[in-house]
Design an enzyme around this catalytic site. Structure first.
Site, mmCIF file in Angstrom:
data_model
loop_
_atom_site.group_PDB
_atom_site.id
_atom_site.type_symbol
_atom_site.label_atom_id
_atom_site.label_comp_id
_atom_site.label_asym_id
_atom_site.label_seq_id
_atom_site.Cartn_x
_atom_site.Cartn_y
_atom_site.Cartn_z
ATOM 1 N N ALA A 10 0.812 -1.087 -0.132
ATOM 2 C CA ALA A 10 0.180 -0.141 0.001
ATOM 3 C C ALA A 10 0.934 1.338 -0.005
ATOM 4 O O ALA A 10 2.224 1.155 0.233
ATOM 5 C CB ALA A 10 -0.979 -0.126 1.342
ATOM 6 N N MET A 11 0.068 2.440 -0.258
ATOM 7 C CA MET A 11 1.029 3.479 -0.091
ATOM 8 C C MET A 11 1.507 3.658 1.179
ATOM 9 O O MET A 11 1.075 3.265 2.165
ATOM 10 C CB MET A 11 0.035 4.705 -0.521
ATOM 11 C CG MET A 11 -0.303 4.849 -2.312
ATOM 12 S SD MET A 11 -1.339 6.268 -2.590
ATOM 13 C CE MET A 11 -0.111 7.543 -2.304
ATOM 14 N N ASN A 12 2.874 4.248 1.303
ATOM 15 C CA ASN A 12 3.394 4.644 2.689
ATOM 16 C C ASN A 12 4.130 3.423 3.106
ATOM 17 O O ASN A 12 4.322 3.106 4.406
ATOM 18 C CB ASN A 12 2.567 5.234 3.670
ATOM 19 C CG ASN A 12 2.993 6.240 4.279
ATOM 20 O OD1 ASN A 12 4.196 6.503 4.370
ATOM 21 N ND2 ASN A 12 2.280 7.075 5.049
ATOM 22 N N ASP A 85 10.544 2.071 -9.658
ATOM 23 C CA ASP A 85 9.563 2.506 -8.677
ATOM 24 C C ASP A 85 8.213 2.893 -9.547
ATOM 25 O O ASP A 85 8.278 3.017 -10.763
ATOM 26 C CB ASP A 85 10.045 3.668 -8.070
ATOM 27 C CG ASP A 85 9.516 4.191 -6.812
ATOM 28 O OD1 ASP A 85 8.659 3.162 -6.069
ATOM 29 O OD2 ASP A 85 9.613 5.213 -5.926
ATOM 30 N N GLU A 86 6.924 2.865 -8.847
ATOM 31 C CA GLU A 86 5.651 2.990 -9.439
ATOM 32 C C GLU A 86 5.559 2.093 -10.742
ATOM 33 O O GLU A 86 4.833 2.758 -11.526
ATOM 34 C CB GLU A 86 5.897 4.688 -10.069
ATOM 35 C CG GLU A 86 6.241 5.622 -8.951
ATOM 36 C CD GLU A 86 5.216 5.624 -7.639
ATOM 37 O OE1 GLU A 86 4.125 5.076 -7.555
ATOM 38 O OE2 GLU A 86 5.760 6.353 -6.705
ATOM 39 N N GLN A 88 3.352 0.113 -10.842
ATOM 40 C CA GLN A 88 1.830 0.002 -11.113
ATOM 41 C C GLN A 88 1.588 0.636 -12.655
ATOM 42 O O GLN A 88 0.540 0.218 -13.047
ATOM 43 C CB GLN A 88 1.024 0.456 -10.047
ATOM 44 C CG GLN A 88 0.925 1.633 -9.770
ATOM 45 C CD GLN A 88 2.115 2.357 -8.868
ATOM 46 O OE1 GLN A 88 2.985 1.608 -8.635
ATOM 47 N NE2 GLN A 88 1.984 3.597 -8.323
ATOM 48 N N GLN A 169 -4.503 9.196 -10.519
ATOM 49 C CA GLN A 169 -4.563 10.671 -9.858
ATOM 50 C C GLN A 169 -3.376 10.620 -9.059
ATOM 51 O O GLN A 169 -3.277 10.049 -7.921
ATOM 52 C CB GLN A 169 -5.710 10.809 -9.354
ATOM 53 C CG GLN A 169 -6.031 12.520 -8.533
ATOM 54 C CD GLN A 169 -6.952 12.342 -7.575
ATOM 55 O OE1 GLN A 169 -8.363 12.311 -7.811
ATOM 56 N NE2 GLN A 169 -6.644 12.658 -6.234
ATOM 57 N N ILE A 170 -2.341 11.320 -9.353
ATOM 58 C CA ILE A 170 -1.208 11.588 -8.615
ATOM 59 C C ILE A 170 -1.262 12.033 -7.477
ATOM 60 O O ILE A 170 -2.010 13.350 -7.454
ATOM 61 C CB ILE A 170 0.097 12.115 -9.621
ATOM 62 C CG1 ILE A 170 0.322 11.404 -10.982
ATOM 63 C CG2 ILE A 170 1.327 12.287 -8.934
ATOM 64 C CD1 ILE A 170 0.544 9.737 -10.676
HETATM 65 N N1 LIG Z 1 10.380 11.271 9.652
HETATM 66 C C1 LIG Z 1 10.198 10.072 9.491
HETATM 67 N N2 LIG Z 1 10.972 9.204 10.303
HETATM 68 C C2 LIG Z 1 11.052 7.729 10.334
HETATM 69 N N3 LIG Z 1 10.138 7.233 9.095
HETATM 70 C C3 LIG Z 1 9.556 7.799 8.399
HETATM 71 C C4 LIG Z 1 9.822 9.284 8.581
HETATM 72 N N4 LIG Z 1 8.861 9.821 7.428
HETATM 73 C C5 LIG Z 1 8.418 8.671 6.685
HETATM 74 N N5 LIG Z 1 8.808 7.705 7.285
HETATM 75 C C6 LIG Z 1 8.913 6.207 7.012
HETATM 76 O O1 LIG Z 1 8.851 6.117 5.395
HETATM 77 C C7 LIG Z 1 7.853 4.907 4.976
HETATM 78 C C8 LIG Z 1 7.215 5.395 3.577
HETATM 79 O O2 LIG Z 1 8.169 5.726 2.861
HETATM 80 P P1 LIG Z 1 8.092 5.542 1.153
HETATM 81 O O3 LIG Z 1 9.497 5.076 0.787
HETATM 82 O O4 LIG Z 1 7.648 6.948 0.957
HETATM 83 O O5 LIG Z 1 6.843 4.862 0.989
HETATM 84 P P2 LIG Z 1 6.256 4.267 -0.496
HETATM 85 O O6 LIG Z 1 6.827 4.429 -1.719
HETATM 86 O O7 LIG Z 1 5.613 2.742 -0.279
HETATM 87 O O8 LIG Z 1 4.776 5.285 -0.442
HETATM 88 C C9 LIG Z 1 6.930 5.024 5.778
HETATM 89 O O9 LIG Z 1 6.865 3.665 6.274
HETATM 90 C C10 LIG Z 1 7.190 5.805 7.060
HETATM 91 O O10 LIG Z 1 7.187 5.243 8.385
HETATM 92 C C1 LIG Z 2 -4.111 4.047 -4.996
HETATM 93 C C2 LIG Z 2 -3.727 4.922 -6.282
HETATM 94 C C3 LIG Z 2 -2.692 5.653 -6.265
HETATM 95 N N1 LIG Z 2 -2.252 6.637 -7.227
HETATM 96 C C4 LIG Z 2 -0.890 7.046 -7.182
HETATM 97 C C5 LIG Z 2 -0.855 8.237 -6.028
HETATM 98 C C6 LIG Z 2 0.728 8.331 -6.006
HETATM 99 O O1 LIG Z 2 1.096 9.222 -6.799
HETATM 100 C C7 LIG Z 2 1.154 6.694 -6.624
HETATM 101 C C8 LIG Z 2 1.671 6.125 -5.530
HETATM 102 O O2 LIG Z 2 2.626 6.460 -4.569
HETATM 103 P P1 LIG Z 2 3.376 5.758 -3.518
HETATM 104 O O3 LIG Z 2 3.375 6.431 -2.497
HETATM 105 O O4 LIG Z 2 4.887 5.794 -4.217
HETATM 106 O O5 LIG Z 2 3.114 4.187 -3.441
HETATM 107 O O6 LIG Z 2 -0.193 6.471 -7.350
HETATM 108 C C9 LIG Z 2 -3.146 6.724 -8.555
HETATM 109 O O7 LIG Z 2 -2.748 7.348 -9.461
HETATM 110 N N2 LIG Z 2 -4.284 5.742 -8.246
HETATM 111 C C10 LIG Z 2 -4.758 4.972 -7.129
HETATM 112 O O8 LIG Z 2 -5.959 4.507 -7.256
#
Ligand SMILES: Nc1ncnc2c1ncn2[C@@H]1O[C@H](COP(=O)(O)OP(=O)(O)O)[C@@H](O)[C@H]1O
Ligand SMILES: Cc1cn([C@H]2C[C@H](O)[C@@H](COP(=O)(O)O)O2)c(=O)[nH]c1=O
Length: 194
Positions: A10-12, A85-86, A88, A169-170
Site C-alpha cells: 500500500a502507499m506509505n 519505482d511506481e 503499477q 490521480q497522482i
Molecule cells: N520522519 C520519518 N522518520 C522515520 N520514518 C519515516 C519518516 N517519514 C516517513 N517515514 C517512513 O517512510 C515510509 C514511507 O516511505 P516511502 O518510501 O515514501 O513509501 P512508499 O514509496 O511505499 O509510499 C513509511 O513507512 C514511514 O514510516
Molecule cells: C491508490 C492510487 C494511487 N495512485 C497514485 C498516487 C501516487 O502518485 C502513486 C503511489 O505512490 P506511492 O506512495 O509511491 O505508493 O500512485 C493513483 O494514481 N491511483 C490510485 O488508485
C-alpha cells in the site's frame, strides 16, 4: 540466475525507501545499479524517486511507448540490478521487457509498486508483474485507523472517501490513506477531523 521481483504494498509502505537502500548497498561496493521510475508519477518531478522520509534520487523515467529492455541496454547492459519505482503504471509490454532483461541480459529486476488502485482493482503493471514475476513480496504498513495491516488505498476528495473515478490521480498523504479492508469500506472520518 537473475530473477524478476515484484515488491508490492500500500502507499506509505516504504517501497521507495527500500529502492534507495538497495541502491546504496550495491553502490557502496562499487556495483552499479540502474534506478528507473514511471514517467506518469511526477510528484517530485519526472525522473525522480522520492521517499516520504526525505531522501530522493534521479531515476530514468519510463514513458508509455518506451522499450525498457533497449533503455537498460543503452544505459548499462552490465548493471548489477535494475530497480523500478511506481511499477503499477507500467504497461503489459513494459513488464514483458522487464522479463527479457532478466532472461536475456541476466540482470535482476526489482519492481516496486501498488497492487490495487483506490477502487480496489489491479493496475495493469501490477497485474502482469503478479503473473510474470519469479518472486513476490509484500511490503507492509499499518492501517491509518487501527493496528491491522493496510492492504488497500483509500482516496479522498473534498474530505470524503471516493470509490469511483479515473484510475490515475497522482498524489500523496493529502489524497490517499493506507487502510485495512474493514476501514476501506467504513473509514472513521472523525479520526481525521473530516
Ligand atoms: N520522519 C520519518 N522518520 C522515520 N520514518 C519515516 C519518516 N517519514 C516517513 N517515514 C517512513 O517512510 C515510509 C514511507 O516511505 P516511502 O518510501 O515514501 O513509501 P512508499 O514509496 O511505499 O509510499 C513509511 O513507512 C514511514 O514510516
Ligand atoms: C491508490 C492510487 C494511487 N495512485 C497514485 C498516487 C501516487 O502518485 C502513486 C503511489 O505512490 P506511492 O506512495 O509511491 O505508493 O500512485 C493513483 O494514481 N491511483 C490510485 O488508485
Amino acid at each position: 540466475m537473475a530473477q524478476l521481483f515484484f515488491k508490492y504494498g500500500a502507499m506509505n509502505s516504504g517501497k521507495t525507501i527500500e529502492i534507495l537502500k538497495v541502491a546504496h548497498n550495491y553502490e557502496e561496493q562499487n556495483k552499479p545499479v540502474i534506478i528507473m521510475t514511471s514517467g506518469v508519477d511526477d510528484r517530485a518531478g519526472v525522473g525522480t524517486v522520492s521517499s516520504r522520509i526525505g531522501l530522493e534520487r534521479p531515476a530514468h523515467p519510463i514513458f508509455q511507448g518506451d522499450d525498457v529492455f533497449e533503455q537498460v541496454k543503452a544505459i548499462n547492459a552490465g548493471a548489477n540490478c535494475v530497480l523500478i519505482d511506481e511499477a503499477q503504471f507500467l504497461t503489459k509490454a513494459h513488464v514483458f521487457q522487464l522479463a527479457k532483461i532478466v532472461d536475456e541480459l541476466n540482470i535482476p529486476v526489482m519492481a516496486f509498486g501498488l497492487k490495487n488502485d483506490f477502487r480496489n482493482e489491479l493496475f495493469e503493471g501490477s497485474k502482469y508483474l503478479l503473473l510474470y514475476a519469479d518472486k513476490l513480496e509484500e511490503m507492509k504498513t499499518i492501517c491509518w485507523f487501527c493496528a491491522k495491516k493496510a492492504t488497500m488505498n483509500l482516496r479522498f476528495h473534498d474530505d470524503q472517501p471516493v470509490y469511483e473515478g479515473e484510475q490515475v490521480q497522482i498524489g500523496g498523504n493529502e489524497a490517499y490513506y493506507p487502510v485495512c479492508r474493514r476501514h476501506y469500506y467504513n473509514p472513521p472520518l472523525d479520526m481525521l477531523g473530516k
